[in-house]
Design a protein around this motif. Structure first.
Motif, PDB file in Angstrom:
ATOM      1  N   ILE A 172     148.402 -77.360  42.220  1.00 49.58           N
ATOM      2  CA  ILE A 172     148.719 -77.242  43.641  1.00 49.58           C
ATOM      3  C   ILE A 172     150.071 -77.896  43.940  1.00 49.58           C
ATOM      4  CG2 ILE A 172     147.997 -77.907  45.973  1.00 49.58           C
ATOM      5  CD1 ILE A 172     145.061 -77.762  44.863  1.00 49.58           C
ATOM      6  N   ALA A 173     150.307 -79.064  43.357  1.00 45.43           N
ATOM      7  CA  ALA A 173     151.571 -79.769  43.590  1.00 45.43           C
ATOM      8  C   ALA A 173     152.771 -78.939  43.148  1.00 45.43           C
ATOM      9  CB  ALA A 173     151.571 -81.109  42.859  1.00 45.43           C
ATOM     10  N   ALA A 174     152.605 -78.182  42.078  1.00 44.72           N
ATOM     11  CA  ALA A 174     153.705 -77.393  41.523  1.00 44.72           C
ATOM     12  C   ALA A 174     153.857 -76.027  42.191  1.00 44.72           C
ATOM     13  CB  ALA A 174     153.489 -77.223  40.017  1.00 44.72           C
ATOM     14  N   ALA A 175     153.022 -75.725  43.154  1.00 43.81           N
ATOM     15  CA  ALA A 175     153.077 -74.421  43.815  1.00 43.81           C
ATOM     16  C   ALA A 175     154.374 -74.264  44.605  1.00 43.81           C
ATOM     17  CB  ALA A 175     151.871 -74.249  44.740  1.00 43.81           C
ATOM     18  N   PRO A 176     154.814 -73.020  44.795  1.00 44.24           N
ATOM     19  CA  PRO A 176     156.046 -72.777  45.563  1.00 44.24           C
ATOM     20  C   PRO A 176     155.954 -73.350  46.982  1.00 44.24           C
ATOM     21  CG  PRO A 176     155.225 -70.737  44.567  1.00 44.24           C
ATOM     22  CD  PRO A 176     154.176 -71.784  44.354  1.00 44.24           C
TER      23      PRO A 176
ATOM     24  N   MET B 141     155.693 -76.196  48.094  1.00 45.43           N
ATOM     25  CA  MET B 141     154.849 -77.367  48.322  1.00 45.43           C
ATOM     26  C   MET B 141     155.741 -78.572  48.605  1.00 45.43           C
ATOM     27  SD  MET B 141     151.847 -78.534  48.744  1.00 45.43           S
ATOM     28  CE  MET B 141     151.024 -77.008  48.344  1.00 45.43           C
ATOM     29  N   GLU B 142     155.462 -79.243  49.704  1.00 39.77           N
ATOM     30  CA  GLU B 142     156.261 -80.383  50.142  1.00 39.77           C
ATOM     31  C   GLU B 142     155.484 -81.693  50.041  1.00 39.77           C
ATOM     32  OE1 GLU B 142     159.885 -81.870  51.919  1.00 39.77           O
ATOM     33  OE2 GLU B 142     159.406 -79.897  51.169  1.00 39.77           O
ATOM     34  N   GLY B 143     154.155 -81.618  50.163  1.00 41.30           N
ATOM     35  CA  GLY B 143     153.409 -82.869  50.123  1.00 41.30           C
ATOM     36  C   GLY B 143     151.914 -82.669  50.196  1.00 41.30           C
ATOM     37  N   PHE B 144     151.235 -83.738  49.884  1.00 40.16           N
ATOM     38  CA  PHE B 144     149.778 -83.811  49.965  1.00 40.16           C
ATOM     39  C   PHE B 144     149.387 -84.746  51.098  1.00 40.16           C
ATOM     40  CE2 PHE B 144     148.842 -83.201  45.128  1.00 40.16           C
ATOM     41  CZ  PHE B 144     149.024 -81.836  45.253  1.00 40.16           C
ATOM     42  N   VAL B 145     148.356 -84.367  51.823  1.00 38.01           N
ATOM     43  CA  VAL B 145     147.704 -85.241  52.793  1.00 38.01           C
ATOM     44  C   VAL B 145     146.272 -85.400  52.283  1.00 38.01           C
ATOM     45  CG1 VAL B 145     146.946 -85.521  55.174  1.00 38.01           C
ATOM     46  CG2 VAL B 145     149.129 -84.387  54.690  1.00 38.01           C
ATOM     47  N   LEU B 146     145.875 -86.630  52.043  1.00 37.91           N
ATOM     48  CA  LEU B 146     144.549 -86.853  51.479  1.00 37.91           C
ATOM     49  C   LEU B 146     143.487 -86.845  52.571  1.00 37.91           C
ATOM     50  CD1 LEU B 146     145.496 -89.491  48.814  1.00 37.91           C
ATOM     51  CD2 LEU B 146     145.165 -87.055  48.552  1.00 37.91           C
ATOM     52  N   GLY B 147     142.530 -85.964  52.416  1.00 39.85           N
ATOM     53  CA  GLY B 147     141.413 -85.865  53.353  1.00 39.85           C
ATOM     54  C   GLY B 147     140.249 -86.694  52.842  1.00 39.85           C
ATOM     55  N   THR B 148     140.384 -87.995  52.992  1.00 33.32           N
ATOM     56  CA  THR B 148     139.416 -88.913  52.393  1.00 33.32           C
ATOM     57  C   THR B 148     138.020 -88.800  53.001  1.00 33.32           C
ATOM     58  OG1 THR B 148     140.381 -90.629  53.811  1.00 33.32           O
ATOM     59  CG2 THR B 148     141.094 -90.575  51.522  1.00 33.32           C
TER      60      THR B 148
ATOM     61  N   ALA C 187     140.351 -89.961  42.694  1.00 33.41           N
ATOM     62  CA  ALA C 187     140.915 -88.856  43.468  1.00 33.41           C
ATOM     63  C   ALA C 187     142.265 -89.248  44.069  1.00 33.41           C
ATOM     64  CB  ALA C 187     139.943 -88.438  44.564  1.00 33.41           C
ATOM     65  N   LEU C 188     142.354 -90.447  44.633  1.00 33.05           N
ATOM     66  CA  LEU C 188     143.616 -90.907  45.217  1.00 33.05           C
ATOM     67  C   LEU C 188     144.718 -90.936  44.166  1.00 33.05           C
ATOM     68  CD1 LEU C 188     142.332 -93.924  47.382  1.00 33.05           C
ATOM     69  CD2 LEU C 188     142.893 -91.616  48.185  1.00 33.05           C
ATOM     70  N   GLN C 189     144.409 -91.514  43.020  1.00 31.90           N
ATOM     71  CA  GLN C 189     145.420 -91.643  41.972  1.00 31.90           C
ATOM     72  C   GLN C 189     145.767 -90.307  41.329  1.00 31.90           C
ATOM     73  OE1 GLN C 189     143.398 -94.784  39.803  1.00 31.90           O
ATOM     74  NE2 GLN C 189     144.906 -96.258  40.525  1.00 31.90           N
ATOM     75  N   THR C 190     144.798 -89.419  41.216  1.00 27.98           N
ATOM     76  CA  THR C 190     145.080 -88.092  40.656  1.00 27.98           C
ATOM     77  C   THR C 190     146.054 -87.333  41.544  1.00 27.98           C
ATOM     78  OG1 THR C 190     142.935 -87.984  39.541  1.00 27.98           O
ATOM     79  CG2 THR C 190     144.034 -85.883  39.980  1.00 27.98           C
ATOM     80  N   CYS C 191     145.794 -87.349  42.842  1.00 26.57           N
ATOM     81  CA  CYS C 191     146.702 -86.658  43.774  1.00 26.57           C
ATOM     82  C   CYS C 191     148.077 -87.305  43.773  1.00 26.57           C
ATOM     83  CB  CYS C 191     146.121 -86.667  45.177  1.00 26.57           C
ATOM     84  SG  CYS C 191     144.726 -85.540  45.356  1.00 26.57           S
ATOM     85  N   LEU C 192     148.112 -88.612  43.760  1.00 21.92           N
ATOM     86  CA  LEU C 192     149.390 -89.312  43.760  1.00 21.92           C
ATOM     87  C   LEU C 192     150.186 -89.004  42.490  1.00 21.92           C
ATOM     88  CD1 LEU C 192     151.176 -91.276  45.283  1.00 21.92           C
ATOM     89  CD2 LEU C 192     149.950 -93.138  44.191  1.00 21.92           C
ATOM     90  N   ALA C 193     149.523 -89.015  41.343  1.00 17.48           N
ATOM     91  CA  ALA C 193     150.215 -88.711  40.084  1.00 17.48           C
ATOM     92  C   ALA C 193     150.718 -87.272  40.078  1.00 17.48           C
ATOM     93  CB  ALA C 193     149.285 -88.960  38.896  1.00 17.48           C
ATOM     94  N   ALA C 194     149.922 -86.345  40.578  1.00 17.06           N
ATOM     95  CA  ALA C 194     150.350 -84.939  40.639  1.00 17.06           C
ATOM     96  C   ALA C 194     151.551 -84.784  41.561  1.00 17.06           C
ATOM     97  CB  ALA C 194     149.190 -84.053  41.093  1.00 17.06           C
ATOM     98  N   ALA C 195     151.518 -85.469  42.693  1.00 13.56           N
ATOM     99  CA  ALA C 195     152.639 -85.408  43.632  1.00 13.56           C
ATOM    100  C   ALA C 195     153.904 -85.980  42.993  1.00 13.56           C
ATOM    101  CB  ALA C 195     152.296 -86.150  44.924  1.00 13.56           C
ATOM    102  N   ARG C 196     153.786 -87.097  42.335  1.00  9.67           N
ATOM    103  CA  ARG C 196     154.953 -87.718  41.713  1.00  9.67           C
ATOM    104  C   ARG C 196     155.494 -86.876  40.561  1.00  9.67           C
ATOM    105  NH1 ARG C 196     154.977 -89.391  45.901  1.00  9.67           N
ATOM    106  NH2 ARG C 196     154.629 -91.517  46.577  1.00  9.67           N
ATOM    107  N   MET C 197     154.606 -86.167  39.892  1.00  6.64           N
ATOM    108  CA  MET C 197     154.999 -85.320  38.772  1.00  6.64           C
ATOM    109  C   MET C 197     156.065 -84.305  39.202  1.00  6.64           C
ATOM    110  SD  MET C 197     152.475 -82.810  36.580  1.00  6.64           S
ATOM    111  CE  MET C 197     152.243 -81.664  37.946  1.00  6.64           C
ATOM    112  N   VAL C 198     155.955 -83.818  40.430  1.00  9.03           N
ATOM    113  CA  VAL C 198     156.897 -82.799  40.901  1.00  9.03           C
ATOM    114  C   VAL C 198     157.795 -83.296  42.034  1.00  9.03           C
ATOM    115  CG1 VAL C 198     155.434 -80.890  40.146  1.00  9.03           C
ATOM    116  CG2 VAL C 198     155.210 -81.764  42.479  1.00  9.03           C
ATOM    117  N   GLY C 199     157.661 -84.562  42.398  1.00  3.84           N
ATOM    118  CA  GLY C 199     158.553 -85.152  43.392  1.00  3.84           C
ATOM    119  C   GLY C 199     158.252 -84.797  44.834  1.00  3.84           C
ATOM    120  N   ILE C 200     156.965 -84.639  45.171  1.00  4.94           N
ATOM    121  CA  ILE C 200     156.603 -84.370  46.566  1.00  4.94           C
ATOM    122  C   ILE C 200     155.930 -85.597  47.168  1.00  4.94           C
ATOM    123  CG2 ILE C 200     156.427 -81.879  46.185  1.00  4.94           C
ATOM    124  CD1 ILE C 200     153.337 -82.218  46.230  1.00  4.94           C
TER     125      ILE C 200
END
Length: 186
Positions: free
Chosen positions: A36-40, A42-49, A70-83
């Motif tokens: 999802i992070a790498a999708a065209p 894509m600017e950012g994630f908002v965590l729906g905790t 879950a928090l760390q997985t999303c954060l790592a995915a976001a950082r992987m692509v710079g969002i």
């Protein structure tokens, strides 16, 4: 879904600059966070905790250990692509101490900010996520020491007895960008 949305947006010239933010609130989303992070667009994630906790069936509040993967997985995915990655809400909007604790935890994890459910939460959130003057001063000194070391042909600098390398300078520049952003919204 994100790819289909991006495709639809690309067919409309008025939507050319439109970026997508994904609400990460399901276990399916968490386990597909990198894709999802790498999708065209894509600017950012908002965590729906809240939704995520309900789906998992875990307790909310406290240290959020049941949500940490879950928090760390999303954060790592976001950082992987710079969002960007923005932490979920804190429901007890009258509990400023609890909000500050959760904001500090989110900031310590590396979150870019926190979603809020009540205007009373804005000040505390901004105070926690805005670097302090001490942090800004350290960032400035790290950049200056690094520039001086580079001009002298050295690959590292030392500030306050700690090594400063290019990765520390990148972090220092991000810190100062956050300070500038805070000043701009003030």
């Amino acid at each position: 879904d994100v790819e289909r949305l991006a495709d639809r947006l690309s067919k409309h010239s008025a939507a050319e600059a439109t970026r997508i933010w994904a609400m990460m609130e399901t276990t399916t989303g968490i386990f597909n966070a990198a894709q999802i992070a790498a999708a065209p667009r894509m600017e950012g994630f908002v965590l729906g905790t809240n939704d995520l906790a309900a789906e998992i069936g875990c307790e909310t509040g406290g240290d959020r250990m049941p949500l940490m993967m879950a928090l760390q997985t999303c954060l790592a995915a976001a950082r992987m692509v710079g969002i960007a990655c923005v932490d979920g809400v804190y429901n007890a909007f009258k509990d400023e101490d609890g909000l500050r604790r959760e904001c500090r935890q989110g900031r310590a994890l590396g979150m870019d900010g926190k979603t809020l459910i009540h205007p009373a939460q804005v000040t505390a959130c901004n105070e926690v996520f805005t670097p302090s003057e001490v942090e800004a001063d350290l960032a400035r000194r790290q950049i200056a020491a690094w520039e001086e070391a580079k001009s002298a042909g050295r690959g590292v600098a030392v500030v306050d007895g700690r090594i400063v390398e290019n990765l520390h300078v990148a972090t220092a520049r991000k810190t100062l960008a956050r300070v500038d952003a805070a000043k701009a919204r003030a």
